[in-house]
Design a protein around this motif. Structure first.
Motif, PDB file in Angstrom:
ATOM      1  N   GLY A  73       3.336 -11.744 -64.072  1.00 49.48           N
ATOM      2  CA  GLY A  73       2.312 -11.092 -64.955  1.00 49.48           C
ATOM      3  C   GLY A  73       3.297 -11.549 -66.797  1.00 49.48           C
ATOM      4  O   GLY A  73       2.855 -11.143 -67.639  1.00 49.48           O
ATOM      5  N   CYS A  74       4.889 -11.918 -66.773  1.00 50.12           N
ATOM      6  CA  CYS A  74       5.511 -12.828 -67.641  1.00 50.12           C
ATOM      7  C   CYS A  74       5.527 -13.843 -67.371  1.00 50.12           C
ATOM      8  O   CYS A  74       5.143 -14.181 -68.533  1.00 50.12           O
ATOM      9  CB  CYS A  74       7.416 -11.536 -67.522  1.00 50.12           C
ATOM     10  N   MET A  98      11.972 -12.145 -65.395  1.00 50.58           N
ATOM     11  CA  MET A  98      11.659 -13.087 -63.982  1.00 50.58           C
ATOM     12  C   MET A  98      11.955 -13.110 -62.661  1.00 50.58           C
ATOM     13  O   MET A  98      12.228 -13.426 -61.412  1.00 50.58           O
ATOM     14  CB  MET A  98      12.231 -14.601 -64.595  1.00 50.58           C
ATOM     15  N   ILE A  99      12.460 -11.646 -62.870  1.00 51.36           N
ATOM     16  CA  ILE A  99      13.804 -11.382 -62.069  1.00 51.36           C
ATOM     17  C   ILE A  99      12.823 -10.595 -60.304  1.00 51.36           C
ATOM     18  O   ILE A  99      11.482 -10.010 -60.792  1.00 51.36           O
ATOM     19  CB  ILE A  99      14.408  -9.777 -61.736  1.00 51.36           C
ATOM     20  N   GLY A 100      12.356 -11.231 -59.614  1.00 52.58           N
ATOM     21  CA  GLY A 100      11.913 -11.317 -57.899  1.00 52.58           C
ATOM     22  C   GLY A 100      10.564 -12.029 -57.694  1.00 52.58           C
ATOM     23  O   GLY A 100       9.965 -12.727 -56.892  1.00 52.58           O
ATOM     24  N   THR A 101      11.025 -13.726 -59.147  1.00 48.21           N
ATOM     25  CA  THR A 101      10.215 -14.765 -58.861  1.00 48.21           C
ATOM     26  C   THR A 101      10.757 -15.837 -58.756  1.00 48.21           C
ATOM     27  O   THR A 101      10.590 -16.664 -58.904  1.00 48.21           O
ATOM     28  CB  THR A 101       8.849 -14.750 -60.211  1.00 48.21           C
ATOM     29  N   SER A 102      11.955 -16.074 -58.391  1.00 52.27           N
ATOM     30  CA  SER A 102      13.408 -16.868 -58.054  1.00 52.27           C
ATOM     31  C   SER A 102      12.593 -17.942 -57.308  1.00 52.27           C
ATOM     32  O   SER A 102      12.329 -19.398 -57.869  1.00 52.27           O
ATOM     33  CB  SER A 102      14.247 -16.392 -57.655  1.00 52.27           C
ATOM     34  N   HIS A 103      11.622 -17.609 -56.383  1.00 50.29           N
ATOM     35  CA  HIS A 103      11.019 -18.428 -55.615  1.00 50.29           C
ATOM     36  C   HIS A 103      10.256 -19.233 -55.785  1.00 50.29           C
ATOM     37  O   HIS A 103      10.529 -20.567 -55.723  1.00 50.29           O
ATOM     38  CB  HIS A 103      11.177 -18.281 -53.671  1.00 50.29           C
ATOM     39  N   ILE A 104       9.352 -18.313 -56.564  1.00 55.00           N
ATOM     40  CA  ILE A 104       7.660 -19.196 -56.940  1.00 55.00           C
ATOM     41  C   ILE A 104       8.793 -20.194 -58.264  1.00 55.00           C
ATOM     42  O   ILE A 104       8.115 -21.478 -58.156  1.00 55.00           O
ATOM     43  CB  ILE A 104       7.113 -17.956 -57.277  1.00 55.00           C
ATOM     44  N   LEU A 105       9.562 -19.982 -59.110  1.00 56.81           N
ATOM     45  CA  LEU A 105      10.154 -20.728 -60.518  1.00 56.81           C
ATOM     46  C   LEU A 105      10.633 -21.946 -59.591  1.00 56.81           C
ATOM     47  O   LEU A 105      11.041 -23.051 -60.343  1.00 56.81           O
ATOM     48  CB  LEU A 105      10.432 -19.959 -61.356  1.00 56.81           C
ATOM     49  N   GLU A 106      10.763 -21.672 -58.769  1.00 55.69           N
ATOM     50  CA  GLU A 106      12.329 -22.759 -57.591  1.00 55.69           C
ATOM     51  C   GLU A 106      11.512 -23.718 -57.158  1.00 55.69           C
ATOM     52  O   GLU A 106      11.704 -24.455 -57.773  1.00 55.69           O
ATOM     53  CB  GLU A 106      13.316 -22.772 -56.789  1.00 55.69           C
ATOM     54  N   ARG A 107       9.869 -23.370 -56.639  1.00 61.45           N
ATOM     55  CA  ARG A 107       9.442 -23.804 -56.389  1.00 61.45           C
ATOM     56  C   ARG A 107       8.797 -24.826 -57.214  1.00 61.45           C
ATOM     57  O   ARG A 107       7.891 -25.809 -57.106  1.00 61.45           O
ATOM     58  CB  ARG A 107       8.036 -23.443 -55.642  1.00 61.45           C
ATOM     59  N   ARG A 108       8.730 -24.733 -58.486  1.00 64.28           N
ATOM     60  CA  ARG A 108       7.883 -24.926 -59.979  1.00 64.28           C
ATOM     61  C   ARG A 108       9.170 -26.715 -60.260  1.00 64.28           C
ATOM     62  O   ARG A 108       8.401 -27.288 -61.494  1.00 64.28           O
ATOM     63  CB  ARG A 108       7.474 -24.316 -61.114  1.00 64.28           C
ATOM     64  N   ALA A 109      10.004 -26.029 -59.982  1.00 64.39           N
ATOM     65  CA  ALA A 109      11.670 -27.119 -60.527  1.00 64.39           C
ATOM     66  C   ALA A 109      10.815 -28.260 -59.886  1.00 64.39           C
ATOM     67  O   ALA A 109      10.717 -29.128 -59.199  1.00 64.39           O
ATOM     68  CB  ALA A 109      12.982 -26.693 -60.335  1.00 64.39           C
ATOM     69  N   CYS A 110      11.146 -29.674 -61.175  1.00 65.55           N
ATOM     70  CA  CYS A 110      11.726 -30.714 -60.893  1.00 65.55           C
ATOM     71  C   CYS A 110      12.108 -31.846 -60.033  1.00 65.55           C
ATOM     72  O   CYS A 110      12.101 -32.580 -59.921  1.00 65.55           O
ATOM     73  CB  CYS A 110      11.039 -31.838 -62.272  1.00 65.55           C
ATOM     74  N   THR A 155       6.285 -29.144 -75.341  1.00 65.02           N
ATOM     75  CA  THR A 155       7.176 -28.877 -74.261  1.00 65.02           C
ATOM     76  C   THR A 155       6.891 -27.403 -74.591  1.00 65.02           C
ATOM     77  O   THR A 155       6.827 -26.441 -75.928  1.00 65.02           O
ATOM     78  CB  THR A 155       8.704 -28.248 -74.453  1.00 65.02           C
ATOM     79  N   VAL A 156       7.414 -25.953 -74.053  1.00 60.89           N
ATOM     80  CA  VAL A 156       7.057 -24.989 -74.501  1.00 60.89           C
ATOM     81  C   VAL A 156       8.318 -23.841 -72.843  1.00 60.89           C
ATOM     82  O   VAL A 156       8.631 -24.940 -72.537  1.00 60.89           O
ATOM     83  CB  VAL A 156       6.093 -24.242 -72.991  1.00 60.89           C
ATOM     84  N   ILE A 157       8.702 -23.579 -73.836  1.00 62.38           N
ATOM     85  CA  ILE A 157      10.401 -22.876 -73.802  1.00 62.38           C
ATOM     86  C   ILE A 157       9.595 -21.070 -73.097  1.00 62.38           C
ATOM     87  O   ILE A 157       9.518 -20.650 -73.825  1.00 62.38           O
ATOM     88  CB  ILE A 157      11.684 -22.690 -74.487  1.00 62.38           C
ATOM     89  N   LEU A 158       9.947 -20.868 -71.838  1.00 67.64           N
ATOM     90  CA  LEU A 158      10.209 -19.927 -71.352  1.00 67.64           C
ATOM     91  C   LEU A 158      11.314 -18.953 -71.089  1.00 67.64           C
ATOM     92  O   LEU A 158      12.430 -19.629 -70.832  1.00 67.64           O
ATOM     93  CB  LEU A 158       9.518 -19.504 -69.665  1.00 67.64           C
ATOM     94  N   THR A 159      11.537 -18.074 -71.571  1.00 75.28           N
ATOM     95  CA  THR A 159      13.043 -17.125 -71.359  1.00 75.28           C
ATOM     96  C   THR A 159      13.112 -15.481 -71.217  1.00 75.28           C
ATOM     97  O   THR A 159      12.015 -15.637 -70.695  1.00 75.28           O
ATOM     98  CB  THR A 159      13.709 -17.479 -73.197  1.00 75.28           C
ATOM     99  N   GLU A 160      13.876 -15.056 -71.673  1.00 75.39           N
ATOM    100  CA  GLU A 160      14.100 -13.316 -71.267  1.00 75.39           C
ATOM    101  C   GLU A 160      14.083 -13.157 -69.507  1.00 75.39           C
ATOM    102  O   GLU A 160      13.513 -13.162 -68.593  1.00 75.39           O
ATOM    103  CB  GLU A 160      12.848 -13.157 -71.911  1.00 75.39           C
ATOM    104  N   ASP A 161      15.511 -13.770 -69.279  1.00 69.74           N
ATOM    105  CA  ASP A 161      15.529 -13.469 -67.783  1.00 69.74           C
ATOM    106  C   ASP A 161      15.096 -12.132 -67.249  1.00 69.74           C
ATOM    107  O   ASP A 161      14.528 -12.378 -65.659  1.00 69.74           O
ATOM    108  CB  ASP A 161      17.136 -14.080 -67.645  1.00 69.74           C
ATOM    109  N   THR A 162      15.889 -11.778 -67.464  1.00 68.90           N
ATOM    110  CA  THR A 162      15.232  -9.690 -66.690  1.00 68.90           C
ATOM    111  C   THR A 162      13.849  -9.807 -66.514  1.00 68.90           C
ATOM    112  O   THR A 162      13.870  -9.148 -65.478  1.00 68.90           O
ATOM    113  CB  THR A 162      15.660  -8.668 -67.656  1.00 68.90           C
TER     114      THR A 162
END
Lengths: 90, 386
Positions: B250-251, B189-201, B180-187
Motif C-alpha cells: 500500500g506504500c 518497503m519491508i516485506g516487499t523486497s522480492h517484489i521490488l527486486e523483480r522490478r529492478a532493471c 523520474t519518480v523517487i520512492l523512499t522510506e525504507d521501513t
C-alpha cells in the motif's frame, strides 16, 4: 451510489470492503458483476472476488499477498484464517 | 508526443519549476544571521538546519545534502553564511554548489565582524541575487527533466486504498513521459523486497534493493527492540491487512509499476531516469530532505491523518486519503482521493492529480506554498554528536 467495495488493481482476486458487509447480501462490483457475500466482513477487510483453489495465489495490488490455505469461495472473507502468508518470495 | 512544462533554465542543464534565491547556513550557529537576512528580505528562502558541526560519520553526508540543496534546480542563486570554525565550511559548500554554475557567494560571520555587519553584508548580496534571478523567464522543457518525490505521512487505513494507488497512476504517467519518480522510506518497503527486486532493471540494482530493505529491517530491530513488531509485524493489522507485505504494498504502490532503474543513498542525486529508490528513513521531515537533495522539483505527499508540512525549496502537493480529513483540513489539502470511497473511479482521481501536477510545474502554488509551510531542513543522523 457509494461504492461498497474497491478493487485496487485489475488483476486482483480480492476487493476491500468500504462498509461492514453482511452474510447473505448481494452487491454489485464497479463493473456490474454481482457478488454474493458469504460471511460477515468488516469494513476495510478483504472479500474474495472468485473461487480460489487451495494453494492458489491471492492477489492484491496486482501482487501475490499469500496463498489460499484451503479453497476460498467467491464472496468469502479473506484473512489470517484462510490466507497463508509464509514468505515464499513469489 | 512528449508533454512539456514551463520551467527556469539552469546552467547545469536542469530546469527549475520555481526560481528561489536561498540563504543557507553552513552550520546551525549561523541560523540567526540567516533569519535576520530573511526578515529584511522576505523574498529570500532561508534553509535553517540544526547541523554543520560536531558530527563524525555524518559530516560528509550532511555536506553532500546541503550542497545538493544549493544545486537544486528550483534554486537560482545561493548565499552560504558560515560562522568560521565549523566542520562544514561555508567556502567548501559554495565551491560544491558552484559546480552547477549558478551564482553562489559565501562569507563567515567571524570574518565579517559579527551579527549586524554580517546581516547588512548578506542583505546586499541577496538583493543583488534576487534582482538577477527576476530577469529569468519561464520557457518550455520536456517532462523528462522532472524528478517527482513521493512521500506518505500520517497514513491511515485508506492511504493504501485511495491516495497511494492514485498517485501510482501519476508516477506511471511521468515515467512514460521520460521523467523520474523517487520512492523512499525504507521501513515502508519491508516485506516487499522480492517484489521490488523483480522490478529492478538488472541484477545489480536488485541486489542493492535487497540489501537496503534487509538493512532497514535490521535497523528497526536494533533501534526499537521490543517495539519493532509494532512497526513491522502483521500482529497490529486488524484493519484488514493480513501481512506486513500487504501494508508495504500500500506504500510502494505510490511509485506505480514501471522498472526500478537505480538505488541511491541519502544525499545522492540519481544518474538514471524512471523509478529510483532512495535509501532513507521513514520519518517524513528527514525523508523529504533526502528527496529534495536528490533534485526533486516537486513532491507528492499522501496523508490520511492530515499533515500540512511543505518544504523550503520544493512545492509539496498534498493528497488526502479520505473525504472526512479533506473537509476538516481543506486549507492544507490539494486533492481529495477519498472520493474513490464514494464511487469515483481511481483513474479519474489519478487524472485530477496529473492535471494538478502539470499546473504546479507551470507555477501554480500548492496549498503548502500558499500557507508558507516551508518548515526547516531536517537532516538524517544515525550517530550522536561529539
Amino acid at each position: 451510489m457509494a461504492a461498497q467495495v474497491i478493487i485496487i488493481h485489475p488483476q486482483d482476486n480480492v476487493a476491500i470492503a468500504l462498509r461492514d458487509l453482511k452474510k447473505g447480501e448481494e452487491l454489485f462490483l464497479p463493473d456490474g458483476r454481482p457478488l454474493n457475500i458469504s460471511a460477515d466482513i468488516a469494513y476495510s477487510h478483504k472479500v474474495s472476488l472468485e473461487d480460489i483453489p487451495a494453494g492458489a495465489a491471492v492477489i492484491k495490488y496486482g501482487e501475490i499477498i499469500g496463498e489460499a490455505k484451503g479453497p476460498i469461495r467467491k464472496g468469502e472473507w479473506v484473512h489470517k484464517h484462510n490466507l497463508d502468508i509464509e514468505d515464499r518470495k513469489r | 508526443m512528449m508533454e512539456t512544462f514551463l520551467g527556469y533554465e539552469r546552467l547545469d542543464g536542469s530546469a527549475g519549476i520555481r526560481n528561489y534565491v536561498a540563504v543557507m547556513p553552513s552550520v546551525a550557529c549561523a541560523n540567526g544571521v540567516v533569519a535576520a537576512i530573511a526578515r529584511a528580505v522576505p523574498e529570500a528562502v532561508p534553509l535553517y538546519h540544526a547541523h554543520g558541526c560536531g558530527r563524525g560519520v555524518e559530516a560528509t553526508m550532511h555536506a553532500n545534502v546541503l550542497a545538493n540543496l544549493g544545486k537544486h534546480p528550483n534554486v537560482a542563486a545561493v548565499l552560504v553564511v558560515g560562522l568560521g570554525c565549523e566542520v562544514i565550511k561555508a567556502e567548501n559548500l559554495a565551491v560544491a554548489i558552484g559546480t552547477s554554475n549558478k551564482p553562489v557567494e559565501y562569507f563567515n560571520i567571524q570574518d565579517t565582524g559579527g551579527t549586524k555587519k554580517s546581516t547588512a553584508h548578506g542583505i546586499g548580496i541577496i538583493r543583488r541575487m534576487l534582482a538577477d534571478a527576476a530577469r529569468l523567464k519561464r520557457r518550455r522543457f520536456p517532462l523528462d527533466r522532472i524528478i517527482m518525490g513521493l512521500q506518505c505521512g500520517g497514513s491511515d487505513a485508506f492511504s493504501g486504498v485511495t491516495a497511494n494507488p492514485s498517485v501510482g497512476l501519476v508516477s506511471d504517467w511521468l515515467v512514460d513521459q521520460g521523467g523520474t519518480v523517487i520512492l523512499t522510506e525504507d521501513t515502508e518497503m519491508i516485506g516487499t523486497s522480492h517484489i521490488l527486486e523483480r522490478r529492478a532493471c538488472n541484477p545489480d540494482v536488485a541486489g542493492k534493493i535487497a540489501k537496503m530493505i534487509a538493512d532497514a529491517e535490521q535497523l528497526t530491530h536494533d533501534l526499537l527492540g521490543p517495539l519493532a513488531p509494532f512497526v513491522i509485524s502483521p500482529g497490529n493489522m486488524d484493519g484488514g491487512m493480513t501481512s506486513i507485505r500487504e501494508k508495504s504494498l500500500g506504500c510502494i504502490v505510490k511509485a506505480g509499476s514501471r522498472p526500478i532503474n537505480e538505488v541511491i543513498g541519502y544525499g545522492e542525486i540519481p544518474t538514471k531516469k524512471g523509478v529510483i529508490l532512495l535509501d532513507g528513513p521513514g520519518y517524513d521531515m528527514e525523508s523529504m530532505t533526502g528527496v529534495a537533495a536528490a533534485g526533486s522539483q516537486l513532491m507528492i505527499f499522501t496523508t490520511g491523518r492530515g499533515n500540512p508540512i511543505g518544504y523550503p525549496i520544493v512545492p509539496v502537493l498534498k493528497v488526502a486519503s479520505t473525504s472526512r480529513m479533506y473537509e476538516q483540513m481543506g486549507d492544507d489539502m490539494d486533492i481529495n482521493a477519498g472520493v474513490i470511497l464514494d464511487g469515483t473511479p481511481m483513474q479519474e482521481v489519478g487524472q485530477q492529480i496529473t492535471d494538478m501536477v502539470r499546473q504546479v510545474l507551470d507555477g501554480e502554488l500548492t496549498k503548502a506554498e500558499i500557507n508558507q509551510q516551508e518548515g526547516i531542513v531536517c537532516l538524517y543522523t544515525l550517530h550522536p554528536a561529539f
